[in-house]
Design a protein around this motif. Structure first.
Motif, PDB file in Angstrom:
ATOM      1  N   ARG A 163       0.855  -1.189   0.000  1.00  0.00           N
ATOM      2  CA  ARG A 163       0.000   0.000   0.000  1.00  0.00           C
ATOM      3  C   ARG A 163       0.892   1.241   0.000  1.00  0.00           C
ATOM      4  N   LEU A 164       1.081   1.811  -1.177  1.00  0.00           N
ATOM      5  CA  LEU A 164       1.924   2.990  -1.358  1.00  0.00           C
ATOM      6  C   LEU A 164       1.014   4.172  -1.654  1.00  0.00           C
ATOM      7  N   VAL A 165       0.938   5.134  -0.727  1.00  0.00           N
ATOM      8  CA  VAL A 165      -0.017   6.237  -0.887  1.00  0.00           C
ATOM      9  C   VAL A 165       0.622   7.565  -0.513  1.00  0.00           C
ATOM     10  N   LEU A 166       0.090   8.624  -1.107  1.00  0.00           N
ATOM     11  CA  LEU A 166       0.480   9.980  -0.750  1.00  0.00           C
ATOM     12  C   LEU A 166      -0.394  10.479   0.389  1.00  0.00           C
ATOM     13  N   LYS A 167       0.223  11.265   1.280  1.00  0.00           N
ATOM     14  CA  LYS A 167      -0.504  11.912   2.383  1.00  0.00           C
ATOM     15  C   LYS A 167      -0.230  13.408   2.315  1.00  0.00           C
ATOM     16  N   TRP A 168      -1.298  14.181   2.334  1.00  0.00           N
ATOM     17  CA  TRP A 168      -1.182  15.636   2.242  1.00  0.00           C
ATOM     18  C   TRP A 168      -0.432  16.181   3.456  1.00  0.00           C
ATOM     19  N   PRO A 169       0.445  17.188   3.271  1.00  0.00           N
ATOM     20  CA  PRO A 169       0.764  17.773   1.968  1.00  0.00           C
ATOM     21  C   PRO A 169       2.048  17.241   1.337  1.00  0.00           C
ATOM     22  N   ASN A 170       2.847  16.443   2.082  1.00  0.00           N
ATOM     23  CA  ASN A 170       4.210  16.229   1.575  1.00  0.00           C
ATOM     24  C   ASN A 170       4.832  14.882   1.909  1.00  0.00           C
ATOM     25  N   ASP A 171       4.032  13.866   2.178  1.00  0.00           N
ATOM     26  CA  ASP A 171       4.603  12.576   2.569  1.00  0.00           C
ATOM     27  C   ASP A 171       4.195  11.467   1.604  1.00  0.00           C
ATOM     28  N   GLY A 210     -18.125  15.664  11.001  1.00  0.00           N
ATOM     29  CA  GLY A 210     -19.568  15.591  11.158  1.00  0.00           C
ATOM     30  C   GLY A 210     -20.259  15.824   9.826  1.00  0.00           C
ATOM     31  N   ALA A 211     -21.195  16.786   9.807  1.00  0.00           N
ATOM     32  CA  ALA A 211     -21.950  17.067   8.586  1.00  0.00           C
ATOM     33  C   ALA A 211     -21.290  18.135   7.723  1.00  0.00           C
ATOM     34  N   GLY A 212     -20.199  18.722   8.214  1.00  0.00           N
ATOM     35  CA  GLY A 212     -19.554  19.797   7.469  1.00  0.00           C
ATOM     36  C   GLY A 212     -18.177  19.410   6.954  1.00  0.00           C
ATOM     37  N   VAL A 213     -17.609  20.298   6.130  1.00  0.00           N
ATOM     38  CA  VAL A 213     -16.272  20.089   5.578  1.00  0.00           C
ATOM     39  C   VAL A 213     -15.429  21.318   5.883  1.00  0.00           C
ATOM     40  N   ARG A 214     -14.273  21.097   6.474  1.00  0.00           N
ATOM     41  CA  ARG A 214     -13.340  22.170   6.805  1.00  0.00           C
ATOM     42  C   ARG A 214     -12.196  22.159   5.789  1.00  0.00           C
ATOM     43  N   THR A 215     -11.852  23.330   5.270  1.00  0.00           N
ATOM     44  CA  THR A 215     -10.724  23.457   4.357  1.00  0.00           C
ATOM     45  C   THR A 215      -9.471  23.779   5.157  1.00  0.00           C
ATOM     46  N   ILE A 216      -8.423  22.989   4.943  1.00  0.00           N
ATOM     47  CA  ILE A 216      -7.166  23.138   5.679  1.00  0.00           C
ATOM     48  C   ILE A 216      -6.091  23.613   4.706  1.00  0.00           C
ATOM     49  N   GLN A 217      -5.528  24.782   4.980  1.00  0.00           N
ATOM     50  CA  GLN A 217      -4.476  25.317   4.118  1.00  0.00           C
ATOM     51  C   GLN A 217      -3.081  24.935   4.587  1.00  0.00           C
ATOM     52  N   ALA A 218      -2.945  24.635   5.876  1.00  0.00           N
ATOM     53  CA  ALA A 218      -1.652  24.227   6.428  1.00  0.00           C
ATOM     54  C   ALA A 218      -1.908  23.444   7.700  1.00  0.00           C
ATOM     55  N   GLY A 219      -1.024  22.505   7.998  1.00  0.00           N
ATOM     56  CA  GLY A 219      -1.185  21.746   9.223  1.00  0.00           C
ATOM     57  C   GLY A 219      -0.407  20.447   9.191  1.00  0.00           C
ATOM     58  N   ASP A 220      -0.247  19.868  10.365  1.00  0.00           N
ATOM     59  CA  ASP A 220       0.420  18.579  10.510  1.00  0.00           C
ATOM     60  C   ASP A 220      -0.654  17.500  10.460  1.00  0.00           C
ATOM     61  N   VAL A 221      -0.526  16.570   9.527  1.00  0.00           N
ATOM     62  CA  VAL A 221      -1.575  15.579   9.266  1.00  0.00           C
ATOM     63  C   VAL A 221      -1.060  14.184   9.574  1.00  0.00           C
ATOM     64  N   ALA A 222      -1.900  13.383  10.203  1.00  0.00           N
ATOM     65  CA  ALA A 222      -1.548  11.988  10.481  1.00  0.00           C
ATOM     66  C   ALA A 222      -2.757  11.108  10.219  1.00  0.00           C
ATOM     67  N   LEU A 223      -2.490   9.890   9.746  1.00  0.00           N
ATOM     68  CA  LEU A 223      -3.560   8.910   9.622  1.00  0.00           C
ATOM     69  C   LEU A 223      -3.918   8.409  11.011  1.00  0.00           C
ATOM     70  N   VAL A 224      -5.211   8.250  11.269  1.00  0.00           N
ATOM     71  CA  VAL A 224      -5.662   7.729  12.557  1.00  0.00           C
ATOM     72  C   VAL A 224      -5.502   6.220  12.544  1.00  0.00           C
ATOM     73  N   ALA A 225      -4.757   5.692  13.499  1.00  0.00           N
ATOM     74  CA  ALA A 225      -4.425   4.269  13.528  1.00  0.00           C
ATOM     75  C   ALA A 225      -5.671   3.409  13.663  1.00  0.00           C
ATOM     76  N   GLY A 226      -5.617   2.261  13.003  1.00  0.00           N
ATOM     77  CA  GLY A 226      -6.671   1.269  13.170  1.00  0.00           C
ATOM     78  C   GLY A 226      -7.832   1.412  12.228  1.00  0.00           C
ATOM     79  N   VAL A 227      -7.780   2.410  11.330  1.00  0.00           N
ATOM     80  CA  VAL A 227      -8.877   2.588  10.383  1.00  0.00           C
ATOM     81  C   VAL A 227      -8.314   2.817   9.002  1.00  0.00           C
ATOM     82  N   GLY A 246      -5.720  22.903  -4.149  1.00  0.00           N
ATOM     83  CA  GLY A 246      -4.822  21.923  -3.558  1.00  0.00           C
ATOM     84  C   GLY A 246      -4.853  21.866  -2.048  1.00  0.00           C
ATOM     85  N   ASN A 247      -5.811  22.562  -1.418  1.00  0.00           N
ATOM     86  CA  ASN A 247      -5.950  22.501   0.035  1.00  0.00           C
ATOM     87  C   ASN A 247      -6.669  21.219   0.448  1.00  0.00           C
TER      88      ASN A 247
END
Length: 238
Positions: A93-101, A221-238, A214-215
């Protein structure tokens, strides 16, 4: 042109320095080091190299009609994915993770650092080809663990060609094509993520793709938040 040096502090710093390497390196050229003594990643993190790994930098000279410079991280990500995919098993499983991994089976295989100076964007890339130096609080992988490490210099040639192709698409076809390609290579829509925007509490939600700039789009929940910058991690176990 790919220039290899035995050791330097940081290839990005060398290419950023207009008084030194940057005078000799144009767009499409790469500076690659066997060893870095002061390598760095996003958010001032240290980037540790290792014998046989790829540590290199290139630059893009911005043009008036180019897409947003920050989206060059997506361009490099696509180039990395294309250069690395043939070196992994089909079930990896080779995948890109926003923004740079670039992740392999959930662990970090490669990272990207963009730094701008006037009309230049210097792009640093680190790829764990042979070894996976430990990083606190992060799972780290290498291609060697997933199979066989490629020759570093051969990988540099492949990556340079792949980046040249993706850069041309970004400029001539447009950002939309880059965004489509990136999302096809990323983890699936609905993947649970934790995101720490600068100066804000950590958010948890589901990956909802990228917007037209590219954000990151994060469904909470029921909404969508636009993220322009931040540290992102996959939540383990899902």
């Amino acid at each position: 042109m790919i220039v290899v040096v035995a050791e330097t502090g940081s290839t990005n710093a060398d290419v950023l320095d207009r008084r030194g390497a940057a005078e000799r390196f144009g767009e499409g050229d790469w500076l690659v080091a066997d060893r870095q003594s002061a390598g760095r990643g996003r958010l001032a993190r240290e980037w540790r190299g290792g014998a046989g790994n790829f540590m290199g930098s290139t630059c893009v000279v911005l043009r008036r009609d180019d897409p947003p410079p920050a989206t060059l991280a997506l361009v490099v990500g696509l180039a990395l994915h294309a250069a690395t995919r043939p070196l992994t098993a089909r079930d990896t499983r080779l995948v890109l993770k926003w923004p740079n991994d670039l992740l392999i089976d959930g662990a970090k295989l490669a990272g990207i650092l963009l730094e701008r100076s006037d009309d230049r964007v210097v792009i640093g890339v680190g790829v764990n080809l042979a070894v996976a130096p430990p990083v606190a609080d992060r799972a780290i992988a290498s291609l060697a663990r997933a199979g066989q490490a490629p020759d570093r210099d051969a990988f540099a040639e492949t990556l340079a060609a792949s980046f040249s192709k993706e850069l041309a698409r970004w400029r001539t076809v447009g950002l939309a094509a880059t965004l489509r390609g990136w999302q096809e290579a990323a983890h699936p829509i609905g993947t649970r993520l934790s995101v720490a925007p600068p100066g804000e509490p950590t958010l948890t939600g589901k990956f909802a793709g990228l917007d037209d700039q590219g954000n990151l789009r994060l469904r909470i929940g029921a909404g969508v938040r636009t993220i322009q910058a931040g540290d992102v991690a996959l939540v383990a176990g899902v």
